[in-house]
Design a protein around this motif. Sequence first.
Motif, PDB file in Angstrom:
ATOM      1  N   SER A 137     -14.569 -23.895   2.389  1.00  0.00           N
ATOM      2  CA  SER A 137     -15.132 -24.887   2.790  1.00  0.00           C
ATOM      3  C   SER A 137     -14.151 -25.715   4.089  1.00  0.00           C
ATOM      4  N   LEU A 138     -14.720 -26.482   4.966  1.00  0.00           N
ATOM      5  CA  LEU A 138     -13.975 -27.132   5.797  1.00  0.00           C
ATOM      6  C   LEU A 138     -13.199 -28.257   5.164  1.00  0.00           C
ATOM      7  N   SER A 139     -13.765 -28.607   4.098  1.00  0.00           N
ATOM      8  CA  SER A 139     -12.982 -29.789   3.475  1.00  0.00           C
ATOM      9  C   SER A 139     -11.529 -29.716   3.115  1.00  0.00           C
ATOM     10  N   THR A 140     -11.202 -28.196   3.091  1.00  0.00           N
ATOM     11  CA  THR A 140      -9.762 -27.768   2.853  1.00  0.00           C
ATOM     12  C   THR A 140      -8.979 -27.383   3.985  1.00  0.00           C
ATOM     13  N   LEU A 141      -9.485 -27.517   5.076  1.00  0.00           N
ATOM     14  CA  LEU A 141      -8.745 -27.161   6.134  1.00  0.00           C
ATOM     15  C   LEU A 141      -8.694 -28.520   7.012  1.00  0.00           C
ATOM     16  N   ASN A 142      -7.568 -28.614   7.880  1.00  0.00           N
ATOM     17  CA  ASN A 142      -7.231 -29.280   9.075  1.00  0.00           C
ATOM     18  C   ASN A 142      -8.143 -28.351  10.211  1.00  0.00           C
ATOM     19  N   MET A 143      -8.842 -29.193  10.957  1.00  0.00           N
ATOM     20  CA  MET A 143      -9.428 -28.646  12.232  1.00  0.00           C
ATOM     21  C   MET A 143      -9.057 -29.079  13.581  1.00  0.00           C
ATOM     22  N   GLY A 144      -9.094 -27.944  14.580  1.00  0.00           N
ATOM     23  CA  GLY A 144      -8.528 -28.400  15.820  1.00  0.00           C
ATOM     24  C   GLY A 144      -9.588 -27.648  16.909  1.00  0.00           C
ATOM     25  N   TRP A 145      -9.564 -28.415  18.070  1.00  0.00           N
ATOM     26  CA  TRP A 145     -10.280 -27.573  19.336  1.00  0.00           C
ATOM     27  C   TRP A 145      -8.892 -27.528  20.110  1.00  0.00           C
ATOM     28  N   PHE A 146      -9.184 -26.400  20.815  1.00  0.00           N
ATOM     29  CA  PHE A 146      -8.064 -26.149  21.845  1.00  0.00           C
ATOM     30  C   PHE A 146      -8.976 -25.455  22.883  1.00  0.00           C
ATOM     31  N   ARG A 166     -16.522 -34.098  11.823  1.00  0.00           N
ATOM     32  CA  ARG A 166     -16.847 -33.085  10.933  1.00  0.00           C
ATOM     33  C   ARG A 166     -18.063 -33.429   9.768  1.00  0.00           C
ATOM     34  N   ASP A 167     -18.924 -32.315   9.434  1.00  0.00           N
ATOM     35  CA  ASP A 167     -19.977 -32.666   8.804  1.00  0.00           C
ATOM     36  C   ASP A 167     -19.562 -31.571   7.513  1.00  0.00           C
ATOM     37  N   SER A 168     -19.167 -32.234   6.453  1.00  0.00           N
ATOM     38  CA  SER A 168     -18.812 -31.363   5.269  1.00  0.00           C
ATOM     39  C   SER A 168     -20.015 -30.627   4.612  1.00  0.00           C
TER      40      SER A 168
END
Length: 129
Positions: A28-37, A72-74
């Motif tokens: 689940s993305l709810s457990t991650l920090n997310m980034g765009w590079f 983000r859309d969990s």
Amino acid sequence: QVQLVESGGRLVQAGDSLRLSCAASGRSLSTLNMGWFRQAPGKEREFVAGIRWTGGRTYYADSVKGRFTISRDSAKNTVYLQMASLKPEDTALYYCAGDSLGAKRAAQDMGVMTSYGYWGQGTQVTVSS
């Protein structure tokens, strides 16, 4: 294991808007920090935007601040990069990345490549003048 798949990149004209998506599987993305590079030809990969797991705080490179928005859309396990007022210098391969350290990640490290252990394959954005 987390798999990240980017989509949405294409050829656009300067001034156009574009939304990139990054779909995650395996966690689940709810457990991650997310980034765009992004990485332009002949240049190093650079930070574009990040969103913190806890609280949803966002971070942006100065070059895109006010033009790009990360969200983000969990429910869909997807992170987005909404890009507006695109410029030719935004042309690059855009990568989505995930950081499992979560709330322990220091703010100043949200824009650091080595903070992110999960990477997608990238989606190409080309902005014509």
